[in-house]
Structure formats: structure tokens, C-alpha cells
Design an enzyme around this catalytic site. Structure first.
Site, PDB file in Angstrom:
ATOM      1  N   HIS A 155      61.372 -11.391   2.240  1.00 43.19           N
ATOM      2  CA  HIS A 155      61.218 -10.197   1.392  1.00 43.19           C
ATOM      3  C   HIS A 155      61.446  -8.933   2.225  1.00 43.19           C
ATOM      4  O   HIS A 155      62.110  -7.994   1.785  1.00 43.19           O
ATOM      5  CB  HIS A 155      59.788 -10.098   0.829  1.00 43.19           C
ATOM      6  CG  HIS A 155      59.413 -11.168  -0.160  1.00 43.19           C
ATOM      7  ND1 HIS A 155      58.229 -11.864  -0.068  1.00 43.19           N
ATOM      8  CD2 HIS A 155      60.052 -11.641  -1.260  1.00 43.19           C
ATOM      9  CE1 HIS A 155      58.141 -12.714  -1.082  1.00 43.19           C
ATOM     10  NE2 HIS A 155      59.249 -12.602  -1.815  1.00 43.19           N
TER      11      HIS A 155
ATOM     12  N   LYS B 291      53.401 -18.250 -12.715  1.00 46.92           N
ATOM     13  CA  LYS B 291      52.676 -18.406 -11.447  1.00 46.92           C
ATOM     14  C   LYS B 291      51.253 -17.870 -11.552  1.00 46.92           C
ATOM     15  O   LYS B 291      51.008 -16.864 -12.224  1.00 46.92           O
ATOM     16  CB  LYS B 291      53.406 -17.637 -10.326  1.00 46.92           C
ATOM     17  CG  LYS B 291      54.786 -18.174 -10.010  1.00 46.92           C
ATOM     18  CD  LYS B 291      55.423 -17.366  -8.897  1.00 46.92           C
ATOM     19  CE  LYS B 291      56.854 -17.783  -8.614  1.00 46.92           C
ATOM     20  NZ  LYS B 291      57.555 -16.813  -7.758  1.00 46.92           N
TER      21      LYS B 291
ATOM     22  N   ARG C 168      68.660 -16.692  -2.519  1.00 46.66           N
ATOM     23  CA  ARG C 168      68.603 -17.592  -1.364  1.00 46.66           C
ATOM     24  C   ARG C 168      69.641 -18.697  -1.461  1.00 46.66           C
ATOM     25  O   ARG C 168      70.233 -19.088  -0.479  1.00 46.66           O
ATOM     26  CB  ARG C 168      67.207 -18.227  -1.264  1.00 46.66           C
ATOM     27  CG  ARG C 168      66.165 -17.281  -0.749  1.00 46.66           C
ATOM     28  CD  ARG C 168      64.802 -17.839  -0.959  1.00 46.66           C
ATOM     29  NE  ARG C 168      64.557 -18.063  -2.383  1.00 46.66           N
ATOM     30  CZ  ARG C 168      63.392 -18.371  -2.915  1.00 46.66           C
ATOM     31  NH1 ARG C 168      62.341 -18.521  -2.150  1.00 46.66           N
ATOM     32  NH2 ARG C 168      63.262 -18.534  -4.210  1.00 46.66           N
TER      33      ARG C 168
ATOM     34  N   SER D  10      57.319 -17.765  -0.808  1.00 47.56           N
ATOM     35  CA  SER D  10      55.866 -17.546  -0.723  1.00 47.56           C
ATOM     36  C   SER D  10      55.127 -18.857  -0.970  1.00 47.56           C
ATOM     37  O   SER D  10      54.102 -19.126  -0.342  1.00 47.56           O
ATOM     38  CB  SER D  10      55.427 -16.506  -1.756  1.00 47.56           C
ATOM     39  OG  SER D  10      56.045 -15.275  -1.491  1.00 47.56           O
TER      40      SER D  10
HETATM   41  O1  PNS Z   1      58.808 -13.143  -7.147  1.00 45.72           O
HETATM   42  P1  PNS Z   1      58.989 -13.630  -8.574  1.00 45.72           P
HETATM   43  O2  PNS Z   1      57.804 -14.482  -9.003  1.00 45.72           O
HETATM   44  O3  PNS Z   1      60.294 -14.340  -8.784  1.00 45.72           O
HETATM   45  O4  PNS Z   1      59.012 -12.307  -9.487  1.00 45.72           O
HETATM   46  C1  PNS Z   1      59.222 -12.427 -10.866  1.00 45.72           C
HETATM   47  C2  PNS Z   1      59.017 -11.079 -11.590  1.00 45.72           C
HETATM   48  C3  PNS Z   1      57.588 -10.580 -11.423  1.00 45.72           C
HETATM   49  C4  PNS Z   1      59.985 -10.059 -11.027  1.00 45.72           C
HETATM   50  C5  PNS Z   1      59.363 -11.360 -13.071  1.00 45.72           C
HETATM   51  O5  PNS Z   1      58.547 -12.397 -13.566  1.00 45.72           O
HETATM   52  C6  PNS Z   1      59.227 -10.114 -13.959  1.00 45.72           C
HETATM   53  O6  PNS Z   1      60.118  -9.276 -13.969  1.00 45.72           O
HETATM   54  N1  PNS Z   1      58.091 -10.024 -14.710  1.00 45.72           N
HETATM   55  C7  PNS Z   1      57.841  -8.941 -15.621  1.00 45.72           C
HETATM   56  C8  PNS Z   1      58.142  -9.344 -17.085  1.00 45.72           C
HETATM   57  C9  PNS Z   1      59.627  -9.195 -17.388  1.00 45.72           C
HETATM   58  O7  PNS Z   1      60.150  -8.110 -17.378  1.00 45.72           O
HETATM   59  N2  PNS Z   1      60.314 -10.337 -17.640  1.00 45.72           N
HETATM   60  C10 PNS Z   1      61.761 -10.368 -17.788  1.00 45.72           C
HETATM   61  C11 PNS Z   1      62.274 -10.160 -19.168  1.00 45.72           C
HETATM   62  S1  PNS Z   1      61.550 -11.221 -20.394  1.00 45.72           S
END
Ligand code: PNS
Length: 175
Positions: free
Chosen positions: A17, A41, A93, A131
Site C-alpha cells: 500500500h 470483510k 497485483r 493485509s
Molecule cells: O482494500 P479493499 O478491501 O479492497 O477496499 C475495498 C473498498 C473499501 C475500496 C470498497 O469496498 C469500497 O469502495 N467500499 C465502499 C462502497 C462502494 O462504493 N462500493 C462500490 C460500488 S457498489
């Protein structure tokens, strides 16, 4: 002024990150590192802990003055607009990340078509790093050498109530 937003769970922040944060921050006037909620998660670290870990970790990035650590609830696209961010940054990745990230990018564009998503290819050193892997390694007392910043090692030691194997070694690798 171009504001980019780098969203994620950051549970906890890894060196992968931090590499994306460093590179993305050099590409824009302001980078908002935004901790969001991933419905799939259940985080180990509280939001407050994740914010503190990220703030401490970016101290070691040179030219970090344009980086802000923030958090949001609800949709990323809504938050990005509220904060004036026009570009979402994601790290890729491997091809296995692509399908999920492609869907996310299209959903975010559907919500707000002025938002662009750009992908930075993860440094080869961190392609296997996540993570979840960090937590599993820590749980099983394996070395975190070169994978996370020192403050994350310390926080994981607190969580598990013991020193982590090769922690000194891992700290040395970060310096
Ligand atoms: O590190 P991650 O777990 O891949 O991050 C995912 C994250 C938090 C970026 C993603 O789940 C997110 O954008 N959540 C907010 C809700 C949202 O906007 N969802 C996408 C459209 S439905």
C-alpha cells in the site's frame, strides 16, 4: 489542482500500500487515502487504529505533504465527489485482482461518470502481499520481514500479546 483518491480497507496498511501511496502522491496535487468499508470483510483493526497506523506509516514517505488520511461511509463515488477527487487510484497485483477491480471501476463510473479509475501495477516485491496474508503470518508467528512498516508490527504484537517471530529482523529490513 488534481485530487486523487486511493481507497481501501488498510487492515492493516502494508508496504505494498505504501508503495502505491508514494507513487500516486507524486502524480497529483493531493492524494486522499480513504479508508472505506468492504462488505465482504470484518476488520481486525478499528477505524481509529487504521487511521493512526496509516498516519504514522506515511511519516516515512519523502514529500508526504500532499497526502491526507481520511475515512468514509457509504459509496466511494459519493465521497470522492464531496472531496473534489476526480481520479480513483487502485493497485493491481495480478490478473486475479483485475476482475473485481474492473467491476468496481465500472460501478463507480456508473454512479459518477466524471470519475476516472487508474491502476498502478504493484511493485514486483509486493505482488504476493495482502493485509490478509500479513494477519495470517502474524497469527502463525511467521516473519513479516519487509512486508509491513514497524508500527504495524508493534500493533500486531499488541493484538497478539506477544513478540512476533523475527520482529527485530523485520524492523531491520525496513531501515
Ligand atoms: O482494500 P479493499 O478491501 O479492497 O477496499 C475495498 C473498498 C473499501 C475500496 C470498497 O469496498 C469500497 O469502495 N467500499 C465502499 C462502497 C462502494 O462504493 N462500493 C462500490 C460500488 S457498489
Amino acid at each position: 489542482m488534481t485530487t486523487y483518491i486511493y481507497p481501501g480497507s488498510f487492515d492493516p496498511v502494508t508496504n505494498g500500500h505504501l508503495d502505491i501511496i508514494r507513487r500516486a502522491s507524486a502524480m497529483c496535487s493531493k492524494l486522499i487515502v480513504a479508508i472505506g468499508h468492504n462488505r465482504q470483510k470484518k476488520p481486525m483493526f478499528s477505524l481509529k487504529e487504521r487511521i493512526a497506523l496509516l498516519n504514522a506509516a506515511i511519516e516515512n514517505i519523502e514529500c508526504n505533504q500532499n497526502i491526507e488520511i481520511a475515512s468514509f461511509e457509504g459509496l466511494l463515488a459519493t465521497y470522492a465527489r464531496k472531496r473534489g477527487a476526480t481520479v480513483i487510484v487502485k493497485g493491481l497485483r495480478a490478473m486475479s485482482d483485475f476482475e473485481y477491480e474492473f467491476q468496481m471501476a465500472l460501478l463507480n463510473e456508473h454512479i459518477d461518470d466524471s470519475l476516472e479509475t487508474i491502476f498502478l501495477i504493484t511493485n514486483i516485491k509486493y505482488t504476493y502481499l495482502s493485509s490478509s496474508a500479513v494477519k495470517e503470518l502474524a497469527e502463525n508467528n511467521a516473519s513479516l520481514r519487509g512486508l509491513v512498516p514497524d508500527n504495524v508490527i508493534e500493533e500486531l504484537e499488541q493484538k497478539y500479546g506477544r513478540r512476533l517471530s523475527n520482529a527485530a529482523d523485520a524492523r531491520a529490513a525496513n531501515h
